[in-house]
Design an enzyme around this catalytic site. Structure first.
Site, PDB file in Angstrom:
ATOM      1  N   LYS A  40      -5.673   7.683  -0.749  1.00  0.00           N
ATOM      2  CA  LYS A  40      -5.591   8.041  -2.154  1.00  0.00           C
ATOM      3  C   LYS A  40      -5.552   6.803  -3.049  1.00  0.00           C
ATOM      4  CE  LYS A  40      -2.392  11.715  -0.874  1.00  0.00           C
ATOM      5  NZ  LYS A  40      -0.937  12.068  -0.903  1.00  0.00           N
ATOM      6  N   GLY A  41      -5.149   5.679  -2.495  1.00  0.00           N
ATOM      7  CA  GLY A  41      -4.827   4.506  -3.321  1.00  0.00           C
ATOM      8  C   GLY A  41      -5.968   3.990  -4.182  1.00  0.00           C
ATOM      9  N   GLU A 102     -11.677   0.065  -1.636  1.00  0.00           N
ATOM     10  CA  GLU A 102     -10.311   0.084  -1.093  1.00  0.00           C
ATOM     11  C   GLU A 102      -9.314  -0.437  -2.136  1.00  0.00           C
ATOM     12  OE1 GLU A 102      -8.154   1.123   0.797  1.00  0.00           O
ATOM     13  OE2 GLU A 102      -7.937  -0.005   2.669  1.00  0.00           O
ATOM     14  N   ASP A 106      -4.863  -5.778   3.290  1.00  0.00           N
ATOM     15  CA  ASP A 106      -3.626  -6.441   3.697  1.00  0.00           C
ATOM     16  C   ASP A 106      -3.886  -7.090   5.071  1.00  0.00           C
ATOM     17  OD1 ASP A 106      -0.989  -7.053   4.319  1.00  0.00           O
ATOM     18  OD2 ASP A 106      -0.215  -5.054   4.092  1.00  0.00           O
ATOM     19  N   LYS A 134      -4.714  -9.461  -0.180  1.00  0.00           N
ATOM     20  CA  LYS A 134      -3.554 -10.276   0.228  1.00  0.00           C
ATOM     21  C   LYS A 134      -3.998 -11.116   1.430  1.00  0.00           C
ATOM     22  CE  LYS A 134       0.342  -7.087  -0.714  1.00  0.00           C
ATOM     23  NZ  LYS A 134       1.306  -6.203  -0.002  1.00  0.00           N
ATOM     24  N   ASP A 163       0.989   3.453  -4.521  1.00  0.00           N
ATOM     25  CA  ASP A 163       2.261   4.185  -4.548  1.00  0.00           C
ATOM     26  C   ASP A 163       3.385   3.451  -3.839  1.00  0.00           C
ATOM     27  OD1 ASP A 163       1.292   4.474  -1.861  1.00  0.00           O
ATOM     28  OD2 ASP A 163       2.705   6.127  -1.615  1.00  0.00           O
ATOM     29  N   ARG A 169       1.710   6.171  -8.738  1.00  0.00           N
ATOM     30  CA  ARG A 169       0.248   6.022  -8.692  1.00  0.00           C
ATOM     31  C   ARG A 169      -0.370   6.090 -10.085  1.00  0.00           C
ATOM     32  NH1 ARG A 169      -1.615   6.267  -3.384  1.00  0.00           N
ATOM     33  NH2 ARG A 169      -0.495   7.619  -1.959  1.00  0.00           N
TER      34      ARG A 169
HETATM   35  P1  5GP Z   1      -4.359  -2.875   6.072  1.00  0.00           P
HETATM   36  O1  5GP Z   1      -5.031  -2.047   7.117  1.00  0.00           O
HETATM   37  O2  5GP Z   1      -5.287  -3.817   5.365  1.00  0.00           O
HETATM   38  O3  5GP Z   1      -3.156  -3.587   6.626  1.00  0.00           O
HETATM   39  O4  5GP Z   1      -3.738  -1.854   5.077  1.00  0.00           O
HETATM   40  C1  5GP Z   1      -4.218  -1.594   3.837  1.00  0.00           C
HETATM   41  C2  5GP Z   1      -3.443  -0.435   3.259  1.00  0.00           C
HETATM   42  O5  5GP Z   1      -2.039  -0.685   3.272  1.00  0.00           O
HETATM   43  C3  5GP Z   1      -3.790  -0.254   1.815  1.00  0.00           C
HETATM   44  O6  5GP Z   1      -4.891   0.598   1.675  1.00  0.00           O
HETATM   45  C4  5GP Z   1      -2.519   0.338   1.242  1.00  0.00           C
HETATM   46  O7  5GP Z   1      -2.540   1.727   1.398  1.00  0.00           O
HETATM   47  C5  5GP Z   1      -1.417  -0.234   2.109  1.00  0.00           C
HETATM   48  N1  5GP Z   1      -0.750  -1.372   1.459  1.00  0.00           N
HETATM   49  C6  5GP Z   1      -0.769  -2.669   1.843  1.00  0.00           C
HETATM   50  N2  5GP Z   1      -0.053  -3.431   1.010  1.00  0.00           N
HETATM   51  C7  5GP Z   1       0.410  -2.602   0.053  1.00  0.00           C
HETATM   52  C8  5GP Z   1       1.194  -2.807  -1.137  1.00  0.00           C
HETATM   53  O8  5GP Z   1       1.621  -3.906  -1.513  1.00  0.00           O
HETATM   54  N3  5GP Z   1       1.446  -1.689  -1.890  1.00  0.00           N
HETATM   55  C9  5GP Z   1       1.016  -0.456  -1.541  1.00  0.00           C
HETATM   56  N4  5GP Z   1       1.320   0.559  -2.350  1.00  0.00           N
HETATM   57  N5  5GP Z   1       0.268  -0.233  -0.433  1.00  0.00           N
HETATM   58  C10 5GP Z   1      -0.024  -1.297   0.352  1.00  0.00           C
END
Ligand code: 5GP
Length: 177
Positions: A40-41, A102, A106, A134, A163, A169
């Site tokens: 949803k983000g 996306e 992260d 990040k 969120d 959101r």
């Molecule tokens: P990844 O697979 O890159 O580790 O995860 C990405 C997902 O983690 C993002 O789509 C998001 O949903 C969540 N996420 C990572 N960091 C944050 C953050 O600082 N805030 C929020 N709300 N979600 C995050």
């Protein structure tokens, strides 16, 4: 819970417009672009981004995938990625010019898994647009093609689609909590 504003609605609008222009100019004229929103983000980012991609035939698609699990209050990265929902049949992926949209990259696991999924199903090209990046948290080789804002370190971000336990959101700015 205190929060600190990182980006205002105005700053977001201007960055997202620029990204949309870059995407449009890097896309082939006459070729449909399959814009895939990671819900949803990314919903608010997606809605603004696709409207800025002028002069291109933009098709909509939605996927839900996550590499995250809850650890008390904060969400932490889990190892595996689940594809929970995909709105497009695999036949429509073959030969497509895909843009994955996306909210945050992260560890990069989610977007790496989605990229693989679209590649394995025959997409001609797969690009990634991320609202936030990040890079210091990366656990994969993923580098998003388009990034609105780069975040230093690993603060927890909310607002503009993002969120904390399904809250915040709808905030129109981006905040750190
Ligand atoms: P990844 O697979 O890159 O580790 O995860 C990405 C997902 O983690 C993002 O789509 C998001 O949903 C969540 N996420 C990572 N960091 C944050 C953050 O600082 N805030 C929020 N709300 N979600 C995050």
């Amino acid at each position: 819970m205190s929060r600190r504003k990182l980006y205002s609605r105005r700053e977001i609008t201007s960055r997202v417009r620029q990204l949309a222009k870059d995407i449009a100019s890097d896309s082939e004229k006459g070729e449909p672009l399959l814009a895939v929103c990671v819900i949803k983000g990314a919903v608010l980012f997606y809605a603004d981004l696709v409207r800025g991609i002028k002069g291109r035939d933009v098709r909509f698609a939605f996927v839900s995938a996550s590499s995250y699990k809850t650890d008390g209050e904060r969400m932490v990265s889990g190892g595996t990625v689940d594809m929970k929902y995909c709105s497009i049949p695999v036949e429509e992926i073959k030969g497509a010019d895909v843009l994955l949209v996306e909210d945050i990259v992260d560890t990069g696991r989610t977007i790496a898994a989605l990229k693989n999924y679209f590649r394995e199903n025959g997409a001609k090209r797969v690009r990634v647009a991320a609202l936030l990046d990040k890079p210091e948290c990366r656990k994969t080789e993923i580098v998003p093609d388009y990034v609105a804002f780069t975040i230093e370190g690993n603060p927890y971000i909310i607002g503009y689609g993002l969120d904390n336990a399904q809250q915040f959101r709808n905030l129109d700015g981006i905040f750190e909590i």
